[in-house]
Design an enzyme around this catalytic site. Structure first.
Site, mmCIF file in Angstrom:
data_model
loop_
_atom_site.group_PDB
_atom_site.id
_atom_site.type_symbol
_atom_site.label_atom_id
_atom_site.label_comp_id
_atom_site.label_asym_id
_atom_site.label_seq_id
_atom_site.Cartn_x
_atom_site.Cartn_y
_atom_site.Cartn_z
ATOM 1 N N GLY A 1 0.620 -1.091 -0.188
ATOM 2 C CA GLY A 1 0.460 0.786 0.265
ATOM 3 C C GLY A 1 1.589 1.325 0.216
ATOM 4 O O GLY A 1 2.088 1.524 0.962
ATOM 5 N N HIS B 1 7.834 -6.898 -3.085
ATOM 6 C CA HIS B 1 6.534 -8.108 -4.440
ATOM 7 C C HIS B 1 6.800 -9.515 -4.362
ATOM 8 O O HIS B 1 7.365 -9.557 -5.950
ATOM 9 C CB HIS B 1 6.246 -6.976 -5.349
ATOM 10 C CG HIS B 1 5.656 -5.684 -4.569
ATOM 11 N ND1 HIS B 1 4.582 -5.143 -3.775
ATOM 12 C CD2 HIS B 1 6.681 -4.505 -3.633
ATOM 13 C CE1 HIS B 1 4.398 -3.657 -3.460
ATOM 14 N NE2 HIS B 1 5.507 -3.734 -3.569
ATOM 15 N N LYS C 1 -9.141 -12.441 -16.520
ATOM 16 C CA LYS C 1 -9.354 -13.022 -18.213
ATOM 17 C C LYS C 1 -9.285 -14.234 -18.641
ATOM 18 O O LYS C 1 -9.699 -14.704 -18.882
ATOM 19 C CB LYS C 1 -9.254 -11.649 -18.311
ATOM 20 C CG LYS C 1 -9.448 -12.510 -20.177
ATOM 21 C CD LYS C 1 -10.365 -11.370 -20.036
ATOM 22 C CE LYS C 1 -10.600 -10.890 -21.641
ATOM 23 N NZ LYS C 1 -12.024 -10.528 -21.371
ATOM 24 N N CYS D 1 5.092 -5.568 1.581
ATOM 25 C CA CYS D 1 5.689 -4.588 1.713
ATOM 26 C C CYS D 1 4.850 -4.094 2.715
ATOM 27 O O CYS D 1 5.769 -3.942 4.081
ATOM 28 C CB CYS D 1 5.336 -4.532 0.323
ATOM 29 S SG CYS D 1 5.831 -2.317 -0.175
ATOM 30 N N TYR D 2 4.003 -3.046 2.367
ATOM 31 C CA TYR D 2 3.531 -2.374 3.457
ATOM 32 C C TYR D 2 2.556 -3.598 5.113
ATOM 33 O O TYR D 2 2.421 -3.293 5.981
ATOM 34 C CB TYR D 2 1.953 -1.694 2.832
ATOM 35 C CG TYR D 2 1.315 -0.324 3.657
ATOM 36 C CD1 TYR D 2 1.545 0.552 4.327
ATOM 37 C CD2 TYR D 2 -0.105 -1.793 4.902
ATOM 38 C CE1 TYR D 2 0.973 1.021 5.280
ATOM 39 C CE2 TYR D 2 -1.113 -1.060 5.524
ATOM 40 C CZ TYR D 2 -0.713 0.562 5.971
ATOM 41 O OH TYR D 2 -1.410 0.891 6.883
ATOM 42 N N ASP E 1 -15.240 -12.075 -22.878
ATOM 43 C CA ASP E 1 -16.287 -12.866 -21.500
ATOM 44 C C ASP E 1 -17.814 -13.066 -22.215
ATOM 45 O O ASP E 1 -17.839 -14.444 -21.197
ATOM 46 C CB ASP E 1 -16.877 -11.658 -20.718
ATOM 47 C CG ASP E 1 -14.832 -11.037 -20.806
ATOM 48 O OD1 ASP E 1 -14.418 -11.447 -20.550
ATOM 49 O OD2 ASP E 1 -15.050 -9.815 -20.066
ATOM 50 N N GLU F 1 4.748 -11.305 -5.925
ATOM 51 C CA GLU F 1 3.405 -11.197 -7.105
ATOM 52 C C GLU F 1 4.357 -10.300 -8.161
ATOM 53 O O GLU F 1 3.170 -11.157 -9.522
ATOM 54 C CB GLU F 1 2.166 -10.499 -6.539
ATOM 55 C CG GLU F 1 2.280 -8.697 -6.583
ATOM 56 C CD GLU F 1 2.912 -8.913 -4.960
ATOM 57 O OE1 GLU F 1 3.481 -9.244 -4.644
ATOM 58 O OE2 GLU F 1 2.613 -7.260 -4.966
#
Ligand code: XMP
Length: 513
Positions: free
Chosen positions: A55, A172, A369, A82-83, A230, A174
């Site tokens: 964040g 991070h 997606k 992180c945060y 979609d 990710e």
């Protein structure tokens, strides 16, 4: 049977969706929820693990996002990123401070050293690159924790309290730039949280079919089908679930690409559903006649779409459920989106309010997606539909600059087809995320044979992007551009000049209007 789930608590970081995607790529179901979730809500959610996202704030700043500290007494493993790592340290007796400019503040790819005895880093090399983006750092680690990662600038990059299953990292995992980030998340899920990997699209498909059947009973379902990924996948799922209780309305507004309407129709012919293709080209073109202002075009198309849909809905009568192809990023974004309107997007699933529906069904509401595409394959949709690039609701109307006529649309359809055809022949589809032609409203002088021409200029646009919010222009090899250019000016009457759009977004947008 419910899937095991991981809770991703959102503290406003820019990579939150990515964390959820990475967890699901490990075959573990997860959802992103606000950090303000109460302890009772968390208990009811019953996660096998909790991830605190990054964040932008400082944990000690007034008004910064917090959690209920009882979360650390639930006996559920926590990974703070992180945060999220700083927040955990802050609550459990550590100390977080602003890094001085030349010490522990870090940004970008950073060589990092790991203690591979820690379960989070099990099986990893002792040194690898991580992606850092932090101004604060942990000056003091909470008592029960040990230090398990550091970098040259920051002594407290990773901490853990293995007995309680608490882990924190400043970087991070990710983000792809973190070399072993996915493996670390995998370790957290499988080594720490006891994940079984029960999230697969095949299971999801079977479970959703059952739950749709249970909900709908013998009611009727209506779906607006645009031919995009979609709505096509939503249609295929509902078709499997409720068969001919489903009616798909496909409004062909005459602004589709070459052969697109027929392709969509062909893909759904084999299902035992009611498929209505409304050929509404004349209706749309007459409403659009003489209109050149981009926002006006968009509004007219959005409005007319609803009118056509209403007319068809009335013919069917007494529909209980309206189905939509809403996907998870739409859900996450709609919670926080306060951005300025650059273009009013027309989504074909826009809600008409003419029928009193009992309920809205959104079977893809929790999928990303790429998961939607996998589900589409499971359901047997053809690859060209599943991998279709995004196509805007207003279609070619916003790719014909200036006023729209049938003649201009036909010119653009042919040119756009050739561009896509050459990209496919060069096997370049996978290297770009969206590519199309734009018919500019400009004419210029050329020479063909021995004569003068005064014809349209066509622009080619191709971008690479991950989120379509920012984009770069694709570096298409010159020889491919050359082939496209030669073919278009030879095969498409009324075009005598081709240009390639080399602007990124921002400052340009992907579409020209
Ligand atoms: P822009 O032009 O805003 O486009 O950079 C970003 C992405 O959104 C698509 N787009 C739309 N999609 N309805 C849609 O469903 C719309 O009205 C619309 N306008 C743009 C565009 O093709 C690109 O992928």
């Amino acid at each position: 049977m419910q899937n095991q789930r991981v809770l991703v608590l959102d503290f406003g970081g820019q990579y939150n969706q990515l964390i959820a995607r990475r967890v699901r790529e490990c075959n573990v179901y997860c959802e992103v929820k606000p950090h303000s979730m109460t302890i009772d809500e968390i208990k009811a959610y019953d996660p096998i693990g909790i991830i605190f996202t990054g964040g932008p704030q400082s944990v000690y700043a007034a008004g910064s996002p917090q959690v209920d500290p009882k979360i650390f007494e639930l006996g559920i493993p926590v990974l703070g990123i992180c945060y999220g790592c700083q927040l955990m340290a802050h609550y459990l007796g550590g100390e977080v401070t602003a890094a001085q400019s030349d010490t522990a503040r870090e940004y970008g790819k950073t060589p990092t050293f790991f203690d591979t005895d820690c379960r989070l880093f099990k099986g990893l090399p002792e040194e690898s690159v991580t992606w850092m983006s932090h101004g604060d750092y942990m000056a003091k680690v909470p008592e029960s924790f040990r230090l398990v990662a550091h970098s040259a600038a920051c002594p407290t990059v990773g901490i853990c309290d293995e007995a309680r299953g608490f882990y924190g990292v400043q970087f991070h995992p990710e983000v792809n730039h973190t070399e072993y980030g996915q493996k670390m998340l995998h370790n957290f899920l499988y080594e720490v949280c006891g994940a079984k990997g029960d999230w697969t699209m095949g299971d999801y498909m079977r479970a959703s079919i059952e739950s749709i059947r249970a909900k709908v009973g013998d009611g009727k379902v209506l779906l607006a089908l645009s031919g995009g990924v979609d709505s096509s996948v939503a249609a295929a799922l509902l078709a499997e679930a409720v068969g001919n209780q489903l009616t798909c309305i496909f409004v062909d507004h005459g602004l589709m690409r070459k052969d697109e309407g027929d392709e969509v129709e062909a893909a759904f012919k084999n299902w035992d559903i009611n498929f209505i293709r409304v050929n509404a080209q004349d209706r749309f073109l007459s409403k659009l006649a003489g209109v050149s202002e981009p926002e006006a075009k968009r509004k007219i198309i959005g409005e007319e779409f609803i009118r056509v849909f209403e007319d068809e809905g009335k013919k069917i009568g007494s529909v209980d459920y309206l189905a939509q192809g809403t996907i998870y990023p739409d859900v996450i974004e709609s919670g926080t989106n306060v951005a300025a309107v650059i273009k009013s997007h027309h989504n074909v699933g826009g809600l008409p309010d003419f029928v009193d529906f009992k309920e809205i069904i959104e079977p893809l509401r929790l999928l990303f997606k790429d998961e939607v595409r996998t589900l589409g394959r499971e359901l047997g949709l053809p690859e060209y539909l599943v991998m279709r690039q995004p196509f805007p609701g207003p279609g070619l109307a916003i790719r014909v600059i200036g006023d729209i006529t049938k003649e201009k649309l036909d010119i653009l359809r042919e040119a756009d087809f050739i561009f896509r055809d050459e990209i496919a022949k060069a096997h370049l589809e996978g290297t770009m995320n969206q590519y199309f032609a734009v018919l500019t409203n400009m004419r210029s002088v050329g020479v063909m044979g021995d004569g003068r021409t005064y014809d349209y200029t066509l622009a080619l646009r191709s971008v690479t992007t991950t989120d379509f919010m920012t984009a770069d222009w694709a570096r298409i090899p010159y020889d491919v551009l050359d082939k496209v250019s030669v073919r278009i000016v030879n095969e498409v009457k009324d075009i005598n000049r081709i240009v390639y759009d080399i602007t990124s977004k921002p400052p340009a947008t992907i579409e020209w209007e």
